[in-house]
Scaffold this motif. Structure first.
Motif, PDB file in Angstrom:
ATOM      1  N   ALA A  87       7.253 -11.022 -11.526  1.00 48.56           N
ATOM      2  CA  ALA A  87       6.098 -10.328 -10.941  1.00 48.56           C
ATOM      3  C   ALA A  87       5.976  -8.883 -11.388  1.00 48.56           C
ATOM      4  CB  ALA A  87       6.190 -10.398  -9.413  1.00 48.56           C
ATOM      5  N   SER A  88       7.077  -8.258 -11.782  1.00 48.17           N
ATOM      6  CA  SER A  88       7.006  -6.860 -12.212  1.00 48.17           C
ATOM      7  C   SER A  88       6.213  -6.686 -13.499  1.00 48.17           C
ATOM      8  CB  SER A  88       8.415  -6.274 -12.376  1.00 48.17           C
ATOM      9  OG  SER A  88       9.099  -6.903 -13.445  1.00 48.17           O
ATOM     10  N   LEU A  89       5.975  -7.797 -14.236  1.00 49.46           N
ATOM     11  CA  LEU A  89       5.190  -7.704 -15.462  1.00 49.46           C
ATOM     12  C   LEU A  89       3.694  -7.888 -15.222  1.00 49.46           C
ATOM     13  CD1 LEU A  89       8.185  -8.750 -16.570  1.00 49.46           C
ATOM     14  CD2 LEU A  89       6.909  -8.663 -18.711  1.00 49.46           C
ATOM     15  N   ASP A  90       3.309  -8.164 -13.967  1.00 46.40           N
ATOM     16  CA  ASP A  90       1.892  -8.288 -13.629  1.00 46.40           C
ATOM     17  C   ASP A  90       1.312  -6.905 -13.354  1.00 46.40           C
ATOM     18  OD1 ASP A  90       2.254 -11.002 -13.861  1.00 46.40           O
ATOM     19  OD2 ASP A  90       2.502 -11.326 -11.708  1.00 46.40           O
ATOM     20  N   LEU A  91       1.506  -6.008 -14.280  1.00 45.27           N
ATOM     21  CA  LEU A  91       1.068  -4.620 -14.143  1.00 45.27           C
ATOM     22  C   LEU A  91       0.486  -4.155 -15.457  1.00 45.27           C
ATOM     23  CD1 LEU A  91       1.059  -1.768 -12.737  1.00 45.27           C
ATOM     24  CD2 LEU A  91       3.346  -1.449 -13.711  1.00 45.27           C
ATOM     25  N   GLY A  92      -0.640  -3.455 -15.377  1.00 45.14           N
ATOM     26  CA  GLY A  92      -1.228  -2.905 -16.586  1.00 45.14           C
ATOM     27  C   GLY A  92      -2.263  -1.854 -16.245  1.00 45.14           C
ATOM     28  N   THR A  93      -2.028  -0.638 -16.670  1.00 44.09           N
ATOM     29  CA  THR A  93      -2.963   0.451 -16.411  1.00 44.09           C
ATOM     30  C   THR A  93      -3.607   0.954 -17.699  1.00 44.09           C
ATOM     31  OG1 THR A  93      -1.219   2.129 -16.574  1.00 44.09           O
ATOM     32  CG2 THR A  93      -1.634   1.168 -14.392  1.00 44.09           C
ATOM     33  N   ALA A  94      -3.350   0.251 -18.815  1.00 45.62           N
ATOM     34  CA  ALA A  94      -3.894   0.688 -20.108  1.00 45.62           C
ATOM     35  C   ALA A  94      -4.681  -0.461 -20.728  1.00 45.62           C
ATOM     36  CB  ALA A  94      -2.768   1.171 -21.011  1.00 45.62           C
ATOM     37  N   THR A 159       8.406 -12.430  -4.928  1.00 45.93           N
ATOM     38  CA  THR A 159       9.370 -13.293  -5.613  1.00 45.93           C
ATOM     39  C   THR A 159      10.157 -12.473  -6.617  1.00 45.93           C
ATOM     40  OG1 THR A 159       7.864 -15.185  -5.422  1.00 45.93           O
ATOM     41  CG2 THR A 159       9.673 -15.370  -7.002  1.00 45.93           C
ATOM     42  N   ARG A 160      11.464 -12.466  -6.466  1.00 46.18           N
ATOM     43  CA  ARG A 160      12.314 -11.705  -7.378  1.00 46.18           C
ATOM     44  C   ARG A 160      12.581 -12.491  -8.659  1.00 46.18           C
ATOM     45  NH1 ARG A 160      14.911  -7.158  -6.236  1.00 46.18           N
ATOM     46  NH2 ARG A 160      14.992  -6.360  -4.106  1.00 46.18           N
ATOM     47  N   GLY A 161      12.554 -11.795  -9.770  1.00 48.26           N
ATOM     48  CA  GLY A 161      12.963 -12.397 -11.026  1.00 48.26           C
ATOM     49  C   GLY A 161      14.466 -12.300 -11.196  1.00 48.26           C
ATOM     50  N   ASP A 162      15.012 -13.143 -12.054  1.00 48.61           N
ATOM     51  CA  ASP A 162      16.454 -13.145 -12.301  1.00 48.61           C
ATOM     52  C   ASP A 162      16.686 -13.336 -13.796  1.00 48.61           C
ATOM     53  OD1 ASP A 162      19.198 -13.371 -12.333  1.00 48.61           O
ATOM     54  OD2 ASP A 162      19.307 -14.744 -10.623  1.00 48.61           O
ATOM     55  N   LEU A 163      16.685 -12.217 -14.524  1.00 50.72           N
ATOM     56  CA  LEU A 163      16.873 -12.272 -15.968  1.00 50.72           C
ATOM     57  C   LEU A 163      18.256 -12.785 -16.329  1.00 50.72           C
ATOM     58  CD1 LEU A 163      15.863 -11.698 -18.823  1.00 50.72           C
ATOM     59  CD2 LEU A 163      16.576  -9.312 -18.535  1.00 50.72           C
ATOM     60  N   ALA A 164      19.269 -12.403 -15.547  1.00 53.65           N
ATOM     61  CA  ALA A 164      20.631 -12.853 -15.839  1.00 53.65           C
ATOM     62  C   ALA A 164      20.727 -14.373 -15.798  1.00 53.65           C
ATOM     63  CB  ALA A 164      21.608 -12.233 -14.837  1.00 53.65           C
ATOM     64  N   ASP A 228       6.147  -2.636  -4.728  1.00 57.37           N
ATOM     65  CA  ASP A 228       7.122  -3.386  -5.519  1.00 57.37           C
ATOM     66  C   ASP A 228       6.716  -4.851  -5.477  1.00 57.37           C
ATOM     67  OD1 ASP A 228       9.224  -4.722  -6.632  1.00 57.37           O
ATOM     68  OD2 ASP A 228      10.790  -3.661  -5.524  1.00 57.37           O
ATOM     69  N   PRO A 229       6.192  -5.412  -6.588  1.00 56.08           N
ATOM     70  CA  PRO A 229       5.701  -6.793  -6.551  1.00 56.08           C
ATOM     71  C   PRO A 229       6.794  -7.831  -6.343  1.00 56.08           C
ATOM     72  CG  PRO A 229       5.702  -5.956  -8.795  1.00 56.08           C
ATOM     73  CD  PRO A 229       6.026  -4.795  -7.907  1.00 56.08           C
ATOM     74  N   GLU A 230       8.057  -7.478  -6.600  1.00 55.05           N
ATOM     75  CA  GLU A 230       9.134  -8.456  -6.465  1.00 55.05           C
ATOM     76  C   GLU A 230       9.768  -8.453  -5.075  1.00 55.05           C
ATOM     77  OE1 GLU A 230      11.906  -8.740  -9.604  1.00 55.05           O
ATOM     78  OE2 GLU A 230      10.401  -8.650 -11.195  1.00 55.05           O
ATOM     79  N   THR A 231       9.379  -7.495  -4.241  1.00 57.93           N
ATOM     80  CA  THR A 231       9.845  -7.501  -2.848  1.00 57.93           C
ATOM     81  C   THR A 231       8.689  -7.463  -1.864  1.00 57.93           C
ATOM     82  OG1 THR A 231      10.000  -5.074  -2.719  1.00 57.93           O
ATOM     83  CG2 THR A 231      11.946  -6.279  -3.517  1.00 57.93           C
ATOM     84  N   GLY A 232       7.514  -7.043  -2.330  1.00 60.29           N
ATOM     85  CA  GLY A 232       6.360  -6.917  -1.444  1.00 60.29           C
ATOM     86  C   GLY A 232       6.332  -5.613  -0.668  1.00 60.29           C
ATOM     87  N   ARG A 233       7.329  -4.769  -0.840  1.00 60.83           N
ATOM     88  CA  ARG A 233       7.386  -3.499  -0.108  1.00 60.83           C
ATOM     89  C   ARG A 233       6.367  -2.513  -0.662  1.00 60.83           C
ATOM     90  NH1 ARG A 233      13.356  -1.398  -0.315  1.00 60.83           N
ATOM     91  NH2 ARG A 233      12.353   0.302   0.860  1.00 60.83           N
ATOM     92  N   GLN A 234       5.762  -1.745   0.232  1.00 59.49           N
ATOM     93  CA  GLN A 234       4.796  -0.728  -0.142  1.00 59.49           C
ATOM     94  C   GLN A 234       5.151   0.597   0.524  1.00 59.49           C
ATOM     95  OE1 GLN A 234       0.816  -2.017   0.790  1.00 59.49           O
ATOM     96  NE2 GLN A 234       0.822  -3.650  -0.746  1.00 59.49           N
ATOM     97  N   ARG A 235       4.748   1.666  -0.152  1.00 62.26           N
ATOM     98  CA  ARG A 235       5.023   2.990   0.403  1.00 62.26           C
ATOM     99  C   ARG A 235       3.935   3.953  -0.040  1.00 62.26           C
ATOM    100  NH1 ARG A 235      10.661   6.483  -0.247  1.00 62.26           N
ATOM    101  NH2 ARG A 235      10.017   8.264   1.041  1.00 62.26           N
TER     102      ARG A 235
END
Length: 298
Positions: A87-94, A159-164, A228-235
């Motif tokens: 989910a962290s790759l679902d970002l784009g500002t350019a 949803t957290r990703g798990d590259l390892a 944070d898209p992988e935890t859903g937390r906002q600040r």
């Protein structure tokens, strides 16, 4: 690569890659040597006329029947791509999202390693699901590989990703010696280091880091909501000059840590950004590699 434009986007991507990258890696991949090859393949029953120097004594003793060990031609490169689409790759500002850039990187790798009996496979992980595409050759397979990555549903927010874990799936069972490419934004703690080190014992490693400018510098936008898209937390935060400096310093420190860890694992690093010409970045990287391979410097 969404909103009904997938077909056009994939055609445009293929034309872009073919038009600007064609032929850059021809004849320069790892292990390209003449002759029958030195990479061990499958064991088979001995037949009259076989080279007795290739006798597999362990299998012969176990089966009580003479076996030889086949070899695979080194000129046939097998490439495996671990594609992180969490989910962290679902970002784009350019110009695009990091996810789109990661798929484009996969298309470039497929093009640069094509031909000559070469094969490419992939492990594509979103955190919610993992797709495994066997290594095969041919243009049709490469197109299908890129399409599968582009069509894979996005992971739900939180949803957290798990590259390892994705890297471990590439390690086990062991695959034939070749090229392993990891495409990710490498955010968070480098829990993937051990798995990547394990791959380096058998494969040539390439790490493609995908970045968005908003991850390096906060915009001067007053009050913003960070999520944070992988935890859903906002600040909600107030962007001040001090906060921008601290954010940039922390982002730079993390990037340095990623680069150091990748070097320690023996991986070459290519960084692609959503606000830059990613094809030009790949061309510069490939040309630098070719100069190194040919003894023209590092």
């Amino acid at each position: 690569m969404r909103d009904g434009r997938l077909e056009a986007a994939l055609r445009n991507l293929e034309l872009t890659v073919r038009g600007r990258l064609d032929g850059l890696l021809q004849g320069n991949h790892l292990g390209l040597v003449p002759g029958p090859g030195s990479e061990l393949g499958e064991a088979r029953v001995y037949q009259p006329g076989d080279d007795v120097r290739r006798m597999d004594w362990a299998v012969t003793a176990r089966t009580t029947e003479a076996h030889i060990r086949e070899t695979v031609a080194d000129r046939e490169l097998e490439t495996w791509v671990v594609l992180d689409l969490s989910a962290s790759l679902d970002l784009g500002t350019a110009a695009c999202e990091k996810r789109d850039l990661a798929v484009a990187a996969l298309a470039a790798i497929a093009h640069l390693t094509r031909g000559g009996g070469n094969r490419i496979g992939a492990i594509i992980a979103t955190g919610e699901q993992t797709a495994r595409i066997p290594a095969r050759g041919g243009t049709a397979h490469a197109r299908g590989l890129v399409r599968r990555a582009a069509e894979l549903p996005r992971a739900p927010e939180g949803t957290r990703g798990d590259l390892a874990e994705a890297l471990e799936q590439l390690r086990r069972p062991p695959r034939r010696r070749g090229l392993a490419v990891v495409v990710s934004d490498f955010l968070g703690e480098p829990t993937w280091e051990r798995a990547l080190r394990g791959l380096s014992a058998r494969h040539d490693l390439l790490a493609i880091e995908v970045l968005d400018p908003s991850e390096l510098d906060l915009p001067d936008a007053g009050t913003v909501v960070l999520a944070d898209p992988e935890t859903g937390r906002q600040r909600e935060v107030q962007v001040t000059p001090l906060l921008r400096r601290e954010f940039a310093a922390a982002a730079g420190a993390h990037r340095d840590r990623v680069a150091t860890t990748l070097r320690r694992c023996g991986a070459a690093q290519l960084t692609l950004r959503t606000d830059s010409d990613w094809i030009a970045d790949i061309v510069r990287f490939v040309l630098a590699r070719k100069r190194a391979w040919s003894g023209g410097g590092r």
